[in-house]
Design a protein around this motif. Sequence first.
Motif, PDB file in Angstrom:
ATOM      1  N   ASP A  11       0.842  -1.188   0.000  1.00  0.00           N
ATOM      2  CA  ASP A  11       0.000   0.000   0.000  1.00  0.00           C
ATOM      3  C   ASP A  11       0.883   1.245   0.000  1.00  0.00           C
ATOM      4  O   ASP A  11       2.115   1.149  -0.074  1.00  0.00           O
ATOM      5  CB  ASP A  11      -0.975  -0.004   1.180  1.00  0.00           C
ATOM      6  CG  ASP A  11      -0.294  -0.050   2.545  1.00  0.00           C
ATOM      7  OD1 ASP A  11       0.869   0.401   2.679  1.00  0.00           O
ATOM      8  OD2 ASP A  11      -0.928  -0.527   3.508  1.00  0.00           O
ATOM      9  N   GLN A  12       0.256   2.406   0.088  1.00  0.00           N
ATOM     10  CA  GLN A  12       0.978   3.679   0.033  1.00  0.00           C
ATOM     11  C   GLN A  12       2.017   3.787   1.152  1.00  0.00           C
ATOM     12  O   GLN A  12       3.079   4.373   0.965  1.00  0.00           O
ATOM     13  CB  GLN A  12      -0.024   4.829   0.120  1.00  0.00           C
ATOM     14  CG  GLN A  12       0.600   6.199   0.011  1.00  0.00           C
ATOM     15  CD  GLN A  12      -0.451   7.308   0.138  1.00  0.00           C
ATOM     16  OE1 GLN A  12      -1.638   7.054   0.289  1.00  0.00           O
ATOM     17  NE2 GLN A  12       0.004   8.543   0.076  1.00  0.00           N
ATOM     18  N   GLU A  13       1.720   3.207   2.304  1.00  0.00           N
ATOM     19  CA  GLU A  13       2.627   3.310   3.438  1.00  0.00           C
ATOM     20  C   GLU A  13       3.859   2.421   3.311  1.00  0.00           C
ATOM     21  O   GLU A  13       4.953   2.818   3.685  1.00  0.00           O
ATOM     22  CB  GLU A  13       1.895   2.950   4.752  1.00  0.00           C
ATOM     23  CG  GLU A  13       0.850   3.940   5.158  1.00  0.00           C
ATOM     24  CD  GLU A  13       0.144   3.545   6.433  1.00  0.00           C
ATOM     25  OE1 GLU A  13      -0.161   4.446   7.221  1.00  0.00           O
ATOM     26  OE2 GLU A  13      -0.110   2.338   6.648  1.00  0.00           O
ATOM     27  N   ASN A  14       3.694   1.193   2.820  1.00  0.00           N
ATOM     28  CA  ASN A  14       4.769   0.208   2.955  1.00  0.00           C
ATOM     29  C   ASN A  14       5.465  -0.230   1.666  1.00  0.00           C
ATOM     30  O   ASN A  14       6.423  -0.989   1.725  1.00  0.00           O
ATOM     31  CB  ASN A  14       4.246  -1.028   3.687  1.00  0.00           C
ATOM     32  CG  ASN A  14       3.251  -1.833   2.886  1.00  0.00           C
ATOM     33  OD1 ASN A  14       3.165  -1.741   1.664  1.00  0.00           O
ATOM     34  ND2 ASN A  14       2.466  -2.645   3.574  1.00  0.00           N
ATOM     35  N   VAL A  29      11.006   4.785   6.926  1.00  0.00           N
ATOM     36  CA  VAL A  29      10.374   6.102   6.898  1.00  0.00           C
ATOM     37  C   VAL A  29      11.110   7.051   7.844  1.00  0.00           C
ATOM     38  O   VAL A  29      11.368   6.729   9.008  1.00  0.00           O
ATOM     39  CB  VAL A  29       8.880   5.999   7.279  1.00  0.00           C
ATOM     40  CG1 VAL A  29       8.266   7.378   7.487  1.00  0.00           C
ATOM     41  CG2 VAL A  29       8.117   5.235   6.203  1.00  0.00           C
ATOM     42  N   THR A  38      10.507   5.988  11.633  1.00  0.00           N
ATOM     43  CA  THR A  38       9.283   5.290  12.024  1.00  0.00           C
ATOM     44  C   THR A  38       9.215   3.950  11.306  1.00  0.00           C
ATOM     45  O   THR A  38       9.324   3.887  10.085  1.00  0.00           O
ATOM     46  CB  THR A  38       8.038   6.131  11.657  1.00  0.00           C
ATOM     47  OG1 THR A  38       8.045   7.327  12.435  1.00  0.00           O
ATOM     48  CG2 THR A  38       6.758   5.377  11.925  1.00  0.00           C
ATOM     49  N   HIS A  39       9.047   2.899  12.089  1.00  0.00           N
ATOM     50  CA  HIS A  39       8.816   1.571  11.524  1.00  0.00           C
ATOM     51  C   HIS A  39       7.918   0.806  12.473  1.00  0.00           C
ATOM     52  O   HIS A  39       8.137   0.858  13.671  1.00  0.00           O
ATOM     53  CB  HIS A  39      10.138   0.806  11.323  1.00  0.00           C
ATOM     54  CG  HIS A  39       9.935  -0.438  10.526  1.00  0.00           C
ATOM     55  ND1 HIS A  39       9.793  -0.426   9.160  1.00  0.00           N
ATOM     56  CD2 HIS A  39       9.792  -1.720  10.913  1.00  0.00           C
ATOM     57  CE1 HIS A  39       9.598  -1.660   8.740  1.00  0.00           C
ATOM     58  NE2 HIS A  39       9.592  -2.458   9.787  1.00  0.00           N
ATOM     59  N   PRO A  41       6.240   1.282   8.575  1.00  0.00           N
ATOM     60  CA  PRO A  41       6.028   2.515   7.816  1.00  0.00           C
ATOM     61  C   PRO A  41       4.637   3.107   8.063  1.00  0.00           C
ATOM     62  O   PRO A  41       3.653   2.385   8.147  1.00  0.00           O
ATOM     63  CB  PRO A  41       6.148   2.073   6.355  1.00  0.00           C
ATOM     64  CG  PRO A  41       6.790   0.734   6.381  1.00  0.00           C
ATOM     65  CD  PRO A  41       6.492   0.130   7.704  1.00  0.00           C
ATOM     66  N   ARG A  42       4.600   4.425   8.183  1.00  0.00           N
ATOM     67  CA  ARG A  42       3.348   5.164   8.359  1.00  0.00           C
ATOM     68  C   ARG A  42       3.402   6.441   7.534  1.00  0.00           C
ATOM     69  O   ARG A  42       4.484   6.930   7.205  1.00  0.00           O
ATOM     70  CB  ARG A  42       3.121   5.534   9.828  1.00  0.00           C
ATOM     71  CG  ARG A  42       2.983   4.341  10.754  1.00  0.00           C
ATOM     72  CD  ARG A  42       1.612   3.683  10.588  1.00  0.00           C
ATOM     73  NE  ARG A  42       1.483   2.532  11.444  1.00  0.00           N
ATOM     74  CZ  ARG A  42       1.545   1.271  11.013  1.00  0.00           C
ATOM     75  NH1 ARG A  42       1.768   1.000   9.764  1.00  0.00           N
ATOM     76  NH2 ARG A  42       1.397   0.260  11.834  1.00  0.00           N
ATOM     77  N   LEU A  43       2.231   7.018   7.254  1.00  0.00           N
ATOM     78  CA  LEU A  43       2.156   8.272   6.519  1.00  0.00           C
ATOM     79  C   LEU A  43       2.336   9.479   7.433  1.00  0.00           C
ATOM     80  O   LEU A  43       2.472  10.600   6.961  1.00  0.00           O
ATOM     81  CB  LEU A  43       0.822   8.376   5.774  1.00  0.00           C
ATOM     82  CG  LEU A  43       0.607   7.325   4.681  1.00  0.00           C
ATOM     83  CD1 LEU A  43      -0.776   7.466   4.068  1.00  0.00           C
ATOM     84  CD2 LEU A  43       1.683   7.429   3.620  1.00  0.00           C
ATOM     85  N   ARG A  46       5.461   8.969  13.851  1.00  0.00           N
ATOM     86  CA  ARG A  46       4.923   8.504  15.135  1.00  0.00           C
ATOM     87  C   ARG A  46       5.436   9.323  16.300  1.00  0.00           C
ATOM     88  O   ARG A  46       4.915   9.231  17.401  1.00  0.00           O
ATOM     89  CB  ARG A  46       5.211   7.023  15.335  1.00  0.00           C
ATOM     90  CG  ARG A  46       6.656   6.677  15.611  1.00  0.00           C
ATOM     91  CD  ARG A  46       6.805   5.164  15.817  1.00  0.00           C
ATOM     92  NE  ARG A  46       8.187   4.791  15.920  1.00  0.00           N
ATOM     93  CZ  ARG A  46       8.791   4.507  17.072  1.00  0.00           C
ATOM     94  NH1 ARG A  46       8.128   4.541  18.194  1.00  0.00           N
ATOM     95  NH2 ARG A  46      10.065   4.187  17.087  1.00  0.00           N
ATOM     96  N   GLU A  51       3.371  15.158   8.669  1.00  0.00           N
ATOM     97  CA  GLU A  51       3.145  14.467   7.405  1.00  0.00           C
ATOM     98  C   GLU A  51       4.368  14.567   6.503  1.00  0.00           C
ATOM     99  O   GLU A  51       4.377  14.003   5.410  1.00  0.00           O
ATOM    100  CB  GLU A  51       1.930  15.060   6.690  1.00  0.00           C
ATOM    101  CG  GLU A  51       0.638  14.833   7.426  1.00  0.00           C
ATOM    102  CD  GLU A  51      -0.560  15.440   6.713  1.00  0.00           C
ATOM    103  OE1 GLU A  51      -0.409  15.960   5.580  1.00  0.00           O
ATOM    104  OE2 GLU A  51      -1.648  15.392   7.301  1.00  0.00           O
TER     105      GLU A  51
END
Length: 134
Positions: A11-14, A29, A38-39, A41-43, A46, A51
């Motif tokens: 997906d877009q995150e990973n 990320v 951040t792992h 992965p996030r948009l 954390r 963004e």
Amino acid sequence: MNLPRPRPRLDQENTAFWTGGGEGRLNIVHCGDCGEFTHPPRLLCRHCQSENVAPQAVLGTGTIDSFTINHQPWAKGLEVPYVIARVKLDGAPGVYLTTNIVGCPVEAVDFEDRVRVVFEEQDGVFYPLFEKAD
């Protein structure tokens, strides 16, 4: 050794994490505002909720933080025993990857061993595995 591995849903995150190995890159990320990684992965970061995040290639080296040797054949065709380890990544403070240690006998793996990433490709996904660096 190509073990049957569950395929992640890209997906877009990973996607950058799971496909970066095609270019020899271990992508984690990174936040352009606070500088933290951040792992998984996030948009959003954390740490600061920014963004302003993007995948960044890290060194691909690290240290075995903890591990276990699995002797249970959970899936058909899965060769046992194998090592499941948590690797503390160099250059990405606070990031630990749960992975497999490959390329050596299971009894040769120990805490604090230095390791480096190797990628195993299956159907367009590049699984980041690690081998001993020494």
